[in-house]
Every structure is written in structure tokens, then in C-alpha cells.
Design a protein around this motif. Sequence first.
Motif, short mmCIF file in Angstrom:
data_model
loop_
_atom_site.label_atom_id
_atom_site.label_comp_id
_atom_site.label_asym_id
_atom_site.label_seq_id
_atom_site.Cartn_x
_atom_site.Cartn_y
_atom_site.Cartn_z
N ILE A 312 0.86 -1.18 0.00
CA ILE A 312 0.00 0.00 0.00
C ILE A 312 0.90 1.24 0.00
O ILE A 312 1.74 1.38 0.90
CB ILE A 312 -0.91 0.04 1.25
CG1 ILE A 312 -1.72 -1.25 1.36
CG2 ILE A 312 -1.82 1.25 1.20
CD1 ILE A 312 -2.73 -1.47 0.27
N ASP A 330 -3.66 3.86 -6.56
CA ASP A 330 -2.45 3.40 -5.88
C ASP A 330 -1.21 3.58 -6.73
O ASP A 330 -0.11 3.77 -6.20
CB ASP A 330 -2.59 1.92 -5.50
CG ASP A 330 -3.42 1.71 -4.24
OD1 ASP A 330 -4.09 2.66 -3.81
OD2 ASP A 330 -3.41 0.59 -3.70
N GLY A 342 -8.20 4.53 0.65
CA GLY A 342 -7.74 4.61 -0.73
C GLY A 342 -8.80 4.38 -1.79
O GLY A 342 -8.63 4.82 -2.92
#
Length: 464
Positions: A312, A330, A342
Amino acid sequence: MNSMVLKSFLGLRKSSPETSHFAVHQKHAAISFPQKLKVIAGKTSPKLQGRNLRVAIVGGGPAGGSAAETLAKGGIETFLIERKMDNCKPCGGAIPLCMVGEFDLPLDIIDRRVTKMKMISPSNVAVDIGRTLKPHEYIGMVRREVLDAYLRDRAKENGATIINGLFLKMDMPKDKNSPYVLHYSGYDGKTGGVGEKRTLEVDAVIGADGANSRVAKAIDAGDYEYAIAFQERIKIPDDKMVYYENLAEMYVGDDVSPDFYGWVFPKCDHVAVGTGTVTHKADIKKFQLATRKRAEDKINRGKIIRVEAHPIPEHPRPRRLSGRVALVGDAAGYVTKCSGEGIYFAAKSGRMCAEAIVEGSENGKRMVNEGDLRKYLEKWDKTYWPTYKVLDVLQKVFYRSNPAREAFVEMCADEYVQKMTFDSYLYKTVVPGNPLEDLKLAINTIGSLVRANAIRREMDKLNV
């Protein structure tokens, strides 16, 4: 100072007015994208002859699916390349209420409507959060394989071509109007397990292929620090599942993560239990065991049905744009510190990038250039950059030690903090504060931090 920091933490900047054509309560069928989007074509952009602009999106998550739908509606010949159509990313799966309306998500893809949360300190002091929610408000819990598939299918219904393929590399154009040539392995059920080598020529590329983005590598976007997220899906007995019917838990402490938090989030018929870390990646399984231990009395007799791990991003990449190639989600590094959110930002960035391409190409009739795509970055940074910076500071302040985490949980018990936090999270807008309450909050925050430092000093003495 503390009040100012907390207000920034609890609220996001207001959405730019350009996105108003995607009103929260507007139904998908009523959206007529090409007519509602203001078109400003560059004077030097050449008109395309005999065809529309062609754009490839690499990656079929929320960022890729949202971008593909927007492009297809906007008159762009759209291709989306995704290898794992049933991908189950190790993600908590929480989405804000505004995303349900803004992206016109059907309620049947939302597993749970969370109206209660427990924030649990290192010493297992639990604070109930959610007292300020209105009857219609909730945090949606989704499974990524369901959400991602829905967004891709909707993009396909609007004209996007979905390709089951693995992106390999990209040949750069010879001049400003030549195509990018994408090389990928195609998997259509007829070519066996190895795939068939294919190419695709397009005018622009959107990299939505996650933290390990090959598109980012192709444009030399640079590296970034990343966390490892580890999650187990655990099927627990029905009597245990009742507890998590509309409740999510977050655990903080050095045992579950030295720089993040552990979670137990409810899904349709199981719970997702996970944690993450940037600084101690090699110990991720130890932290996961500790998270399960902290929740043991509520998830015992459970059966692990899936184990997932994934990087991540912790901050945006040094470069998110090069020529006619842009990064979103991402791949660009759009995950917030402190909360680790996210999904919404991925979908939002994909849509914003696609809007910039539709606008710059005059609904697919003209070639685009770097300047057209740069409008997306300028709008994104103006809207969200301050939030990322403030959450970075808060993570360093409140996650640096167990005493600081105790102070953080204590602060979360404040009803004013809860209202500001939930209102800002659910709607992604700045929530006006009350000056008197802000002052009280600042004093209480300072007091919590002072107590935390005093506790830490006493613990240090005991360790000498």
C-alpha cells in the motif's frame, strides 16, 4: 496549533465545482456526459481524422473502472486491461457515504452498513464511535472483488472494451502525435495458461495498476515508501457474526503495528481481520497474530477462508505524469496516512483524469497532450494535497508510541471530534467548526498529549 491541525485532519477541502455534473443524488441513467462536460480544446491540438481518440487503462480496480466509464461516456475509444478479474485485494473495504451517491453504486453490492465503530487502545480501553451519525448515515463495507467487477461491467455497458490481459511493457511514441504501443499477454480462454502475446496502439495511457505499477516504471515515475497490508478473511459462527452486524473495530498499539492499526471489518458472511506496517514489514505476520489475539473473544471458533497481502503506497510518486501517460489510484500513491483510505480517492482520481482527457480532446475528436492531462493533477493537488500532508503529521504525532495512542483513543471519545470526523469522512467536505468547541478540543488534546508524555517517561524509568 493543535486545533488547527485537528480541523485539517478531520475535514477535507471542498470538492471543486467542476465535478458538479456528477451530483451525489443524480441517477446513472440520467447522466449525459458529453453534453454536460465543458469542452475547452487546445488551439494546437490536431483534429483526428476518421476515428476518435484511443485511450488504454491498465488496471481494473476502482481507479481503472471509474476512468474507463468516464472515457467511454465521453466519446473516447476505451480499452481496459486487467489480468485478475476476480482480484481480492487485502483491503478493509470501507467507503464513505458520498461515494455511494457520487458513483451511483447499487446498495446490493454493499455488504454491511456500519453505524458503530470501536477504537481500542493499547491497554484495551474501547471507545464507542458513531454516536453522532444520523439515521440514514453509515460507512459502507464492500468486498473489492464485487465493487471492482461492478465498475468494470458498467464501463463495458457504456462502450469500453475490457481485455483480460497482463500488461508487459510499452513502446514510447516517436513524436507528439504518434501512438503508444502496449505489449500484453491476452487471456481469453482459448490460448491456455501462458497467454497470447499481443499489442495495442493508443493515443494516451492511464496507469491504474496499483502499487507495483508497470506503467509507472515505464515512465520512470520513481519509487515511494509503502506499507505491507496483511488480511485474513475469517468465517465466524452466526452467533458471533451478530456482534459485527453493523460494527467495525480498530486496534492501535505496538503489538498490532508500530506505525498503523489493526482492523476487524464486517463483510457479508465473514469478517476481514488485518493490519499493516511500513517500518517493520518482516514482522507483519507477528502483528497479524497480535490483532487476532486482541479480538480473540469475538472471533474464536472462526475459520480462515482466505489470506491476502499487498503493498500500500504511503505517499504520491515523485512523477505522476509524462507525456500522454498519467497515473491514478495506488499507482500514483493516493492512499491517506493515518486512516489508510484509498478506495474513494482511487475512483475519484480515475474519474478526474478521464474528465481531463475528455475535455482536452473535445469528446474524443482531438489529440491530447501533456498539458491536457496536467489539468487533472492541478485539480487533484488543489483539492486533496493538504489532507495528505496533515494526515502524515498526525500519524507521526499519534502513532509514535503507545502512550500517544492512548491519548489518541481518549480524544476519540469526544463527541465533537466524532461529529467532525464522521461528517468530513462521509461527505469529503470541510465541516464548519464551532470556535468554542475548537478551543476546548485544543485544550483537551494538549492535555491528552501531556498525560501521554508523562506516562511514557514513567515507563522509560521502569525500563532502565
